[in-house]
Design an enzyme around this catalytic site. Structure first.
Site, PDB file in Angstrom:
ATOM      1  CB  ALA A  66      -0.864  -0.018   1.256  1.00 30.63           C
ATOM      2  CD  GLU A 128       1.272  -5.939   5.067  1.00 32.57           C
ATOM      3  OE1 GLU A 128       2.091  -6.862   5.249  1.00 32.57           O
ATOM      4  OE2 GLU A 128       0.548  -5.860   4.057  1.00 32.57           O
TER       5      GLU A 128
HETATM    6  N1  3HC Z   1       4.567   3.508   0.219  1.00 36.44           N
HETATM    7  C1  3HC Z   1       5.080   4.725  -0.063  1.00 36.44           C
HETATM    8  N2  3HC Z   1       6.386   4.927  -0.333  1.00 36.44           N
HETATM    9  C2  3HC Z   1       7.197   3.862  -0.344  1.00 36.44           C
HETATM   10  C3  3HC Z   1       6.736   2.562  -0.064  1.00 36.44           C
HETATM   11  C4  3HC Z   1       5.351   2.401   0.223  1.00 36.44           C
HETATM   12  N3  3HC Z   1       4.830   1.206   0.482  1.00 36.44           N
HETATM   13  N4  3HC Z   1       7.774   1.708  -0.142  1.00 36.44           N
HETATM   14  C5  3HC Z   1       8.850   2.446  -0.465  1.00 36.44           C
HETATM   15  N5  3HC Z   1       8.503   3.745  -0.587  1.00 36.44           N
HETATM   16  C6  3HC Z   1       9.388   4.852  -0.960  1.00 36.44           C
HETATM   17  C7  3HC Z   1      10.492   5.082   0.051  1.00 36.44           C
HETATM   18  O1  3HC Z   1      10.076   5.949   1.063  1.00 36.44           O
HETATM   19  C8  3HC Z   1      11.577   5.691  -0.801  1.00 36.44           C
HETATM   20  O2  3HC Z   1      11.263   7.048  -0.983  1.00 36.44           O
HETATM   21  P1  3HC Z   1      12.433   8.149  -1.128  1.00 36.44           P
HETATM   22  O3  3HC Z   1      13.244   7.721  -2.310  1.00 36.44           O
HETATM   23  O4  3HC Z   1      11.699   9.410  -1.290  1.00 36.44           O
HETATM   24  O5  3HC Z   1      13.212   8.060   0.154  1.00 36.44           O
HETATM   25  C9  3HC Z   1      11.398   4.992  -2.148  1.00 36.44           C
HETATM   26  O6  3HC Z   1      10.079   4.453  -2.130  1.00 36.44           O
HETATM   27  C10 3HC Z   1      12.376   3.868  -2.398  1.00 36.44           C
HETATM   28  O7  3HC Z   1      12.355   3.002  -1.283  1.00 36.44           O
HETATM   29  P2  3HC Z   1      13.686   2.368  -0.698  1.00 36.44           P
HETATM   30  O8  3HC Z   1      14.735   3.399  -0.552  1.00 36.44           O
HETATM   31  O9  3HC Z   1      13.279   1.600   0.510  1.00 36.44           O
HETATM   32  O10 3HC Z   1      14.099   1.399  -1.894  1.00 36.44           O
HETATM   33  P3  3HC Z   1      14.768  -0.031  -1.826  1.00 36.44           P
HETATM   34  O11 3HC Z   1      14.986  -0.436  -3.216  1.00 36.44           O
HETATM   35  O12 3HC Z   1      15.906  -0.035  -0.866  1.00 36.44           O
HETATM   36  O13 3HC Z   1      13.665  -1.005  -1.162  1.00 36.44           O
HETATM   37  C11 3HC Z   1      11.490  -1.946  -0.876  1.00 36.44           C
HETATM   38  C12 3HC Z   1      12.482  -1.271  -1.848  1.00 36.44           C
HETATM   39  C13 3HC Z   1      12.017  -3.307  -0.438  1.00 36.44           C
HETATM   40  C14 3HC Z   1      10.194  -2.116  -1.601  1.00 36.44           C
HETATM   41  C15 3HC Z   1      11.314  -1.064   0.376  1.00 36.44           C
HETATM   42  O14 3HC Z   1      11.025   0.261  -0.039  1.00 36.44           O
HETATM   43  C16 3HC Z   1      10.216  -1.481   1.298  1.00 36.44           C
HETATM   44  O15 3HC Z   1      10.421  -2.359   2.104  1.00 36.44           O
HETATM   45  N6  3HC Z   1       9.034  -0.824   1.219  1.00 36.44           N
HETATM   46  C17 3HC Z   1       7.936  -1.020   2.110  1.00 36.44           C
HETATM   47  C18 3HC Z   1       7.265  -2.329   1.876  1.00 36.44           C
HETATM   48  C19 3HC Z   1       6.097  -2.474   2.825  1.00 36.44           C
HETATM   49  O16 3HC Z   1       6.221  -2.323   4.014  1.00 36.44           O
HETATM   50  N7  3HC Z   1       4.919  -2.791   2.289  1.00 36.44           N
HETATM   51  C20 3HC Z   1       3.756  -2.921   3.066  1.00 36.44           C
HETATM   52  C21 3HC Z   1       3.047  -1.600   3.113  1.00 36.44           C
HETATM   53  S1  3HC Z   1       1.648  -1.601   4.188  1.00 36.44           S
HETATM   54  C22 3HC Z   1       0.452  -2.423   3.313  1.00 36.44           C
HETATM   55  O17 3HC Z   1       0.692  -2.886   2.244  1.00 36.44           O
HETATM   56  C23 3HC Z   1      -0.878  -2.477   3.975  1.00 36.44           C
HETATM   57  C24 3HC Z   1      -1.780  -3.419   3.272  1.00 36.44           C
HETATM   58  O18 3HC Z   1      -1.756  -4.648   3.933  1.00 36.44           O
HETATM   59  C25 3HC Z   1      -3.176  -2.914   3.256  1.00 36.44           C
END
Ligand code: 3HC
Ligand code: NAI
Length: 692
Positions: A66, A128
């Protein structure tokens, strides 16, 4: 190719519709992405030429979850549930084509597809929990149905990113495509599904794995017990477990209701707000407003370390692990031998635990060279000094380095408290001098304070940050001041802890309050672990402090079986009547009238001065932003991540409350509590540190 909207395209390839999402950086499920999915699938379903659909992403990854920035804002566009229902209830098979990471909502979308194809380098996970959440788009009910409750428990409470091959083994992925050929592989797979008339497989209808676990509550009881320590204080792991229990015990739609209720509770709570804040803080900390990304860096292919003691050894291991050769210099052969033997022993212990092969051990050791001559560091690209904490010795070492080490190299010190500007006066190239403050054990602790001195050059700063990332640290750029950021704030807590035990509390009272707050241990248990005699000298000790008296009795901490606590043979701590008497006698000798001290006072006296000190650090420009201070305290000092760090905590409590307590404490107890000007200003403006 037909554009669905600004982030989605639908292409028809023979009988396969390929819906491509392209929303950098990580294809998060923002409103436009959800719209592209819902509208794109609808168009493909409406097109009679299309027999099956592939959902694929451009850029570096499949949908990574998300859009975290949308949480707490008014919903826009189709909901994720709408988009998922469109997929799951489609009359034509839909195949998710996964590269990069399918995380959170991204995996939950893939779980509503009828089939999943991935390249071998792809990873899937429901992370999450690390944002203080649970998968809120059906993932808690679908994952256990496909991989079974035990694996779901592991995945959802750890947030682990699981490799595609393991996903295939557990049934989460149906087929692996050739690396680099995902699109072709997924289209071919979709064609095969059509040709073989395979059914529209809905994960929600798979029941055998959850039914097999029904009537076995011990699965959950055992899991909770085994992980109690790890999960202590966190809400999200327990809520994830409850959702998996619901998946096992309830029909799918009822399980979804449980998921929704618990998700709402978490997403509106303080813990998740803190953990989401930390997610962004961990990324912000690398950004240096006045050191742009294009700043040239210095190639670091050879590292020199001076001092093979506690820190020098651990520091060296970081570079050896990253495949960078290290020369370590000592003054005497026996100290050098001891230091190198400790490094080897640490690696061998890791190998014994099966986390490294003997080959890996030898590979690392072959990159390490010991020496008694600083001259051997002449061609190092980076030298890190980790000798005794003594200004004269450090200046002497730096003076010598200046004459020996090639121009262009970085000259770093690991000092924990000395003035690096003064150390830099010992060299003719102060722009090369920087602090690289590792934490003990340096091969384990994630935090690195990169300490910028007055004259440190930007390439030296940029290289240090880049190198920190390479060796797996999280680095915060800080300025020169006593204790830098971490220890400077720690000093506030230590001072109050000492005062509190004199005024009426016992060490175990203070420790209990801070442990219950979420720290791994309180300050007195910490002192016992580290050794009370650090910086204590038998010759000079005159029983002037409680610590002196304990050390004089050889109560020097865990290593002597006694310190502030008594320890049994298994190192279990017990409050000590001896210590209690020492404290009471000591207070009496100082004329202190002891009083009952409430837990709330302990908490406020220990924590609010830390928040206030953080504000002073910001005022003086010694940290770049409040969230960097939080990163330091979470990664270096065990501040519970679900409380977001001291500055986030200050905002959570309310800076007006913090200021009111500090003002009252200052009136009663003096200048230790003098509020910082920044704290006062923020309260007047009705702002928090977050708004700086
Ligand atoms: N939402 C918004 N922004 C996000 C994001 C997300 N889910 N995931 C990453 N970003 C942004 C980061 O803040 C970063 O922004 P910036 O360049 O302005 O600092 C940019 O994307 C790149 O991220 P990373 O620097 O972390 O890039 P990497 O290549 O090192 O890692 C990744 C990529 C493994 C995808 C890592 O970003 C990550 O772990 N992201 C979060 C994944 C996550 O937690 N997903 C679950 C979200 S909650 C959800 O899905 C709820 C649902 O169940 C309803
Ligand atoms: P230590 O006493 O374990 O090791 C210091 C080593 O330096 C000794 O082996 C000594 O023989 C060697 N040494 C002294 N003078 C030398 C010289 N001129 N040339 C080469 N080697 C020399 O000390 P420790 O704990 O490793 O500390 C080193 C530095 O790291 C200090 O500045 C300390 O403040 C800092 N530090 C220590 C932390 C800790 O938890 N121990 C944490 C963070 C920083």
């Amino acid at each position: 190719m037909a554009a669905i909207n600004e982030v989605g395209d639908l292409t028809i390839e023979g009988e396969i519709g390929v819906l491509t999402l392209n929303s950098p950086p990580v294809n998060a499920l923002s409103a436009p992405v959800r719209t592209a999915i819902a509208d794109g699938i609808k168009q493909a379903l409406d097109n009679p030429a299309v027999k099956a659909i592939v959902l694929i992403c451009d850029g570096k990854t499949f949908i990574a979850g998300a859009d975290i920035t949308e949480f707490g804002k008014a919903p826009k566009g189709p909901s994720l549930f709408d988009a998922q229902a469109m997929i799951e209830n489609a009359s034509k098979p839909i195949v998710a084509a996964i590269h990069g990471t399918a995380l959170g909502g991204g995996l939950e979308v893939a779980l509503t597809c009828h089939y999943r194809v991935a390249v071998p380098s792809a990873k899937c996970g429901l992370p999450e929990v690390n944002l203080g959440l649970l998968p809120g788009a059906g993932g808690t009910q679908r994952l256990p149905r496909i991989v079974g409750p035990e694996k779901a428990l592991d995945m959802m409470t750890s947030g682990a990113h699981v490799g595609a091959k393991a996903c295939k083994e557990m049934g989460l992925v149906d087929e692996l495509a050739e690396e680099g050929k995902l699109r072709e592989g997924a289209i071919a797979f979709a064609r095969k599904i059509v040709a073989e008339k395979r059914p529209l497989k809905k994960v929600r209808d798979l029941n055998d794995k959850v039914e097999a676990a029904r009537g076995h509550p011990e699965i959950f009881a055992t899991f909770r017990k085994a992980n109690a320590r790890k999960f202590r204080g966190f809400l999200a792991p327990e809520y994830n477990i409850q959702c998996i229990e619901a998946a096992v015990n309830l029909p799918f739609d009822e399980g979804i209701k449980v998921e929704q209720k618990l998700f709402r509770e978490l997403v509106t709570g303080t813990q998740s707000a803190a953990q989401r804040y930390v997610f962004f803080a961990e990324r912000q900390v690398w950004k240096l407003p006045d050191v742009p990304a294009e700043t040239p860096t210095i190639p670091v292919n050879k590292v020199g370390v001076i001092g093979a003691g506690t820190m020098g050894g651990g520091i060296s291991m970081n570079f050896l692990n990253a495949g960078i050769p290290v020369t370590i210099v000592e003054t005497k052969q026996d100290a050098l031998d001891r230091g190198i033997a400790t490094i080897r022993k640490n690696y061998e212990n890791t190998a014994k635990k099966g986390r490294m092969t003997q080959d890996d051990v030898e590979k690392r050791m072959s990159l390490l060279k010991g020496s008694l001559a600083l001259e051997d560091l002449a061609d190092s690209d980076l030298v890190i000094e980790a000798v005794f904490e003594n200004m004269d010795i450090k200046k002497d070492v730096f003076g010598k380095l200046d004459r020996i080490v090639k121009q262009g190299a970085i000259l770093a010190t690991n000092t924990s408290a000395l003035n690096i500007d003064e150390i830099a006066t010992a060299v003719k190239r102060p722009e090369a001098v920087i602090g690289l403050h590792f934490f003990s054990p340096a091969n384990v602790m994630k935090l690195l304070e990169v300490v910028r001195a007055d004259k440190t050059s930007k390439p030296v700063i940029a290289t240090s940050m880049q190198l920190a990332k390479k060796i797996g640290k999280i680095a915060a750029l800080v300025g020169v001041c006593p204790g830098f950021v971490g220890n400077r704030i720690l000093a506030q807590r230590q001072r109050e802890a000492q005062k509190l035990i004199l005024e009426g509390a016992m060490p175990w009272d203070v420790d209990r309050v801070l442990y219950d707050f979420g720290f791994p241990m309180g300050p007195f248990a910490m002192s016992d672990l580290a050794g009370l005699d650090i910086g204590w000298s038998k010759e000079k000790s005159k029983g002037e402090t409680i610590r002196d008296q304990l050390c004089e009795m050889d109560r020097r901490g865990q290593k002597t079986g006694a310190g502030f606590y008594d320890y049994d043979e298994n190192r279990n701590a017990k409050p000590s009547p001896v210590v209690e008497k020492i404290i009471l006698d000591f207070a009496a000798s100082k004329g202190v009238n002891r009083r009952a001290i409430s837990d709330q006072e302990i908490l406020e006296r220990c924590l609010y001065p830390m928040v206030n000190e953080g504000a002073k650090i910001l005022e003086e420009g010694k940290a770049q932003r409040a969230s960097d201070i939080d990163i330091v305290w979470i990664n270096g000092y065990g501040w519970p991540v679900y409380r977001g760090g001291p500055m986030f905590y200050g905002d959570t409590v309310g800076l007006d409350k913090v200021l009111a307590s500090m003002t009252a404490f200052a009136a009663a107890r003096g200048d230790d509590f003098k509020p910082s000007a920044l704290l006062e200003r923020l309260v007047v403006e009705g702002k928090g540190f977050r708004e700086l």
